[in-house]
Design an enzyme around this catalytic site. Structure first.
Site, PDB file in Angstrom:
ATOM      1  N   LEU A  38       0.793  -1.448  -0.028  1.00  0.00           N
ATOM      2  CA  LEU A  38      -0.051   0.113   0.166  1.00  0.00           C
ATOM      3  C   LEU A  38       0.816   1.212  -0.061  1.00  0.00           C
ATOM      4  CD1 LEU A  38      -2.931  -0.850   2.463  1.00  0.00           C
ATOM      5  CD2 LEU A  38      -3.068  -0.530  -0.099  1.00  0.00           C
ATOM      6  N   TYR A  62      -2.006   0.520   8.129  1.00  0.00           N
ATOM      7  CA  TYR A  62      -1.258   0.796   8.851  1.00  0.00           C
ATOM      8  C   TYR A  62      -1.968   1.161  10.073  1.00  0.00           C
ATOM      9  CZ  TYR A  62       2.342   3.880  11.141  1.00  0.00           C
ATOM     10  OH  TYR A  62       3.268   4.744  12.072  1.00  0.00           O
ATOM     11  N   THR A  63      -1.714   0.246  11.291  1.00  0.00           N
ATOM     12  CA  THR A  63      -2.500   0.155  12.399  1.00  0.00           C
ATOM     13  C   THR A  63      -1.578   0.463  13.715  1.00  0.00           C
ATOM     14  OG1 THR A  63      -1.792  -2.182  12.845  1.00  0.00           O
ATOM     15  CG2 THR A  63      -3.895  -1.682  11.265  1.00  0.00           C
ATOM     16  N   THR A 102     -12.643   1.695  11.131  1.00  0.00           N
ATOM     17  CA  THR A 102     -12.326   1.549  12.628  1.00  0.00           C
ATOM     18  C   THR A 102     -13.371   2.609  13.554  1.00  0.00           C
ATOM     19  OG1 THR A 102     -10.757   2.197  14.412  1.00  0.00           O
ATOM     20  CG2 THR A 102     -10.597   3.329  12.409  1.00  0.00           C
ATOM     21  N   TYR A 126      -4.125   8.285  13.387  1.00  0.00           N
ATOM     22  CA  TYR A 126      -4.454   6.892  12.937  1.00  0.00           C
ATOM     23  C   TYR A 126      -5.863   7.105  12.575  1.00  0.00           C
ATOM     24  CZ  TYR A 126      -6.497   2.391  13.036  1.00  0.00           C
ATOM     25  OH  TYR A 126      -7.231   1.081  12.525  1.00  0.00           O
ATOM     26  N   LYS A 130      -7.693   6.811   8.706  1.00  0.00           N
ATOM     27  CA  LYS A 130      -8.707   5.772   8.231  1.00  0.00           C
ATOM     28  C   LYS A 130      -9.785   6.681   7.882  1.00  0.00           C
ATOM     29  CE  LYS A 130      -8.762   1.865   8.774  1.00  0.00           C
ATOM     30  NZ  LYS A 130      -8.436   0.983   7.902  1.00  0.00           N
TER      31      LYS A 130
END
Length: 307
Positions: A38, A62-63, A102, A126, A130
């Protein structure tokens, strides 16, 4: 039906691969680095096209929630630009995309469970990345499902259940945050829901069910309540146990702020697709049992991030 899922190492990808092994009507193919990355948009279309999907499941992300605060460019490259490229590839190939998002797109200030139409307001990089990914997926084409989930755990990778079992083996008491609430969600259940929805989309290409949904475990708790149930279940199976001591979020500082309320209402998904997650306690017991008792039934563990 051929499902191509992005990201070989994630909890949902591992759960989908396992579920696909027991289904005669579906083939699950996972793609990942180096041929699919990605962070390298030029790899996305060719890798997905070569896998010949009927439906694309966009699970790679990416978490690293705290690390994202220091790496915003990378987080947005993967979670926003990358997610958009996956959806664009699906649109070019004429197939639907199911994209995982999320609870972190919300700020946690709502008094009850969030529904899909509630205003988004991410607290950190984050969540913002998202949310930008959701927008990119929606802009790529109308045939998309965006599934927001929360507090994901499974027999695979790194997650809260495994952390509690590991800590309980080394100490008598574990301090766990008690003022953040949400819906613990098994990746095994997420995989089952995705397969259920994908089958409906595959059978009926004109199904008017595309859009954004919440998909989380049934019932709510806080992190300390989740921990207690994990460890009580572990004790029942002869595994490690420790006392859980409630603490406040302010007593466990992290670089990125977490929503105090991550509760998601999954009523829309249940109404449209006729699928509802089991009670979170039941699903937790299934995973703890597998980790402690049915180890021989586990697929290989993956080096995955916790979300």
């Amino acid at each position: 039906m051929r499902l191509v899922v992005t990201g070989r190492d994630g909890q949902v990808a591992a759960s989908l691969l396992e579920a696909g092994q027991s289904r005669a009507d579906v083939e699950v193919i996972a793609i990942g680095r180096p041929e699919f990355d990605l962070a390298r948009p030029d790899t996305v279309f060719d890798a997905i096209s070569a896998a010949k999907p009927d439906i694309v499941v966009s699970a790679a992300a990416y978490t690293a929630v705290d690390q994202a605060e220091d790496e915003p460019d990378l987080a947005f490259a993967v979670n926003a630009t990358g997610a958009g490229k996956v959806a664009e590839a699906a649109a070019r190939l004429g197939v639907p995309v199911i994209h995982l998002s999320t609870d972190y797109v919300f700020d946690g200030s709502a008094p009850g469970a969030y529904v899909e139409t509630d205003a988004t307001a991410p607290l950190g990089v984050y969540g913002a990345s998202k949310l930008a990914g959701e927008q990119a997926v929606a802009a790529a084409g109308p045939r998309h499902l965006i599934l927001r989930t929360a507090w994901v755990y499974s027999p695979f990778g790194r997650n809260f259940v495994k952390t509690m079992l590991r800590l309980a083996a080394d100490r008598d008491e574990i301090a766990v945050v008690a003022d953040q609430w949400g819906n613990p969600t098994s990746a095994l259940d997420i995989a089952d829901a995705i397969l259920h929805a994908a089958a409906m989309l595959h059978r009926n290409e004109e199904l008017a069910a595309f859009g954004t949904y919440h998909l989380a475990g049934t019932g709510e708790t806080n992190w300390s309540g989740f921990a207690r149930h994990i460890l009580d279940t572990s004790l029942a199976f002869g595994g490690p146990w420790a006392r859980v001591r409630d603490i406040a979020t302010m007593d466990y500082p992290t670089k990125a702020r977490r929503p105090a309320n991550s509760r998601l209402s999954s009523a829309k998904f249940a109404s449209v697709f006729g699928w509802k997650a089991p009670d979170w306690r039941q699903s937790t017991e299934t995973v703890v049992r597998r980790l402690l008792v049915d180890k021989t039934k586990q697929a290989p563990s993956f080096n995955a991030n916790p979300r």
